[in-house]
Design a protein around this motif. Structure first.
Motif, PDB file in Angstrom:
ATOM      1  N   GLU A  78       0.872  -1.303  -0.052  1.00 49.38           N
ATOM      2  CA  GLU A  78      -0.105  -0.045  -0.043  1.00 49.38           C
ATOM      3  C   GLU A  78       0.904   1.299  -0.006  1.00 49.38           C
ATOM      4  O   GLU A  78       0.569   2.172  -0.670  1.00 49.38           O
ATOM      5  CB  GLU A  78      -0.814  -0.167   1.245  1.00 49.38           C
ATOM      6  CG  GLU A  78      -2.208  -0.818   1.025  1.00 49.38           C
ATOM      7  CD  GLU A  78      -3.016  -0.355  -0.043  1.00 49.38           C
ATOM      8  OE1 GLU A  78      -3.256   0.709  -0.117  1.00 49.38           O
ATOM      9  OE2 GLU A  78      -3.462  -1.180  -0.850  1.00 49.38           O
ATOM     10  N   VAL A  79       1.823   1.244   0.673  1.00 46.27           N
ATOM     11  CA  VAL A  79       2.794   2.292   0.722  1.00 46.27           C
ATOM     12  C   VAL A  79       3.503   2.551  -0.499  1.00 46.27           C
ATOM     13  O   VAL A  79       3.624   3.538  -0.877  1.00 46.27           O
ATOM     14  CB  VAL A  79       3.708   2.032   2.185  1.00 46.27           C
ATOM     15  CG1 VAL A  79       4.919   3.397   2.001  1.00 46.27           C
ATOM     16  CG2 VAL A  79       3.153   2.291   3.361  1.00 46.27           C
ATOM     17  N   TYR A  82       1.137   4.183  -2.909  1.00 44.13           N
ATOM     18  CA  TYR A  82       0.907   5.582  -2.839  1.00 44.13           C
ATOM     19  C   TYR A  82       2.170   6.439  -3.148  1.00 44.13           C
ATOM     20  O   TYR A  82       2.084   7.252  -3.671  1.00 44.13           O
ATOM     21  CB  TYR A  82       0.394   5.795  -1.295  1.00 44.13           C
ATOM     22  CG  TYR A  82      -1.012   5.929  -1.180  1.00 44.13           C
ATOM     23  CD1 TYR A  82      -1.887   6.576  -1.434  1.00 44.13           C
ATOM     24  CD2 TYR A  82      -1.358   4.604  -0.228  1.00 44.13           C
ATOM     25  CE1 TYR A  82      -3.219   6.492  -1.242  1.00 44.13           C
ATOM     26  CE2 TYR A  82      -2.636   4.496   0.129  1.00 44.13           C
ATOM     27  CZ  TYR A  82      -3.644   5.344  -0.390  1.00 44.13           C
ATOM     28  OH  TYR A  82      -4.957   5.061  -0.063  1.00 44.13           O
ATOM     29  N   PRO A 155       0.530   6.799   4.383  1.00 37.33           N
ATOM     30  CA  PRO A 155      -0.194   7.023   3.109  1.00 37.33           C
ATOM     31  C   PRO A 155      -1.229   8.580   3.151  1.00 37.33           C
ATOM     32  O   PRO A 155      -0.876   9.141   2.052  1.00 37.33           O
ATOM     33  CB  PRO A 155      -1.276   5.891   2.824  1.00 37.33           C
ATOM     34  CG  PRO A 155      -0.854   4.623   3.410  1.00 37.33           C
ATOM     35  CD  PRO A 155      -0.017   5.270   4.689  1.00 37.33           C
ATOM     36  N   THR A 158       1.838  10.934   3.070  1.00 37.89           N
ATOM     37  CA  THR A 158       2.236  10.897   1.527  1.00 37.89           C
ATOM     38  C   THR A 158       1.510  11.385   0.547  1.00 37.89           C
ATOM     39  O   THR A 158       1.977  12.209   0.018  1.00 37.89           O
ATOM     40  CB  THR A 158       2.888   9.586   1.293  1.00 37.89           C
ATOM     41  OG1 THR A 158       3.519   8.976   2.518  1.00 37.89           O
ATOM     42  CG2 THR A 158       3.673   9.259  -0.105  1.00 37.89           C
TER      43      THR A 158
END
Length: 173
Positions: A78-79, A82, A155, A158
């Motif tokens: 997921e990171v 993103y 996220p 970010t």
């Protein structure tokens, strides 16, 4: 069941993008390749979410190692997704600065994505590894706060804050 359905739908949508990307030549321009990498991260994340949901409650004692590992991979993917979307904004800033030499920071972008994903997932992994599995209440508290910080806080910082500042600066140019 809701998590499995949502994860399967997310997986299908994430798989659809690379298929459409390969079928239509118009999509093969920048930032399509960056979004393709983000879609690959989403495929990994959605697949792990399906596996995690099928494994049962993450804080139950059975298969603790597998559930912790899947959780760390979900956070990293997921990171990473993103961060690839953040790279799209960085690429747009590069284009505004010098429209004729836009590819020279490609290796730096990959390093930024890998660094953010590795830093966040290793931090979450370390916190989960240190969590005591004997006390289920304490483990659940550590597990959910770690996952929330990895899936939402990082996220958010970010994507919303950093990319919002970049988007605003591009708009002001």
């Amino acid at each position: 069941p809701v998590v499995v359905v949502a994860s399967v739908l997310s997986l299908l949508a994430s798989v659809a993008f690379p298929i459409l990307y390969s079928r239509f030549r118009q999509l093969r321009r920048m930032p399509g390749s960056v979004m393709l990498r983000a879609a690959y991260c989403e495929i990994v994340s959605s697949s792990c979410c399906v596996l995690l949901a099928m494994a049962g409650d993450p804080v139950e004692r059975s298969h603790h190692g597998l559930k912790r590992g899947l959780s760390v991979v979900i956070v990293a993917a997921e990171v990473g997704a993103y961060a690839w979307r953040m790279v799209m904004y960085l690429h747009i800033c590069d284009i505004y600065r010098n429209p004729f030499a836009t590819q020279r920071r490609g290796p730096l972008h990959v390093a930024v994505v890998l660094f953010l994903a590795a830093l966040t997932s290793s931090t979450c992994g370390a916190r989960l590894a240190m969590a005591e599995s004997d006390d289920e209440v304490r483990f659940a508290e550590v597990y959910y706060t770690t996952i929330v910080s990895g899936l939402f806080l990082v996220p958010f910082v970010t994507f919303v804050i950093f990319e919002g500042v970049l988007g605003l600066s591009v708009y002001m140019l």
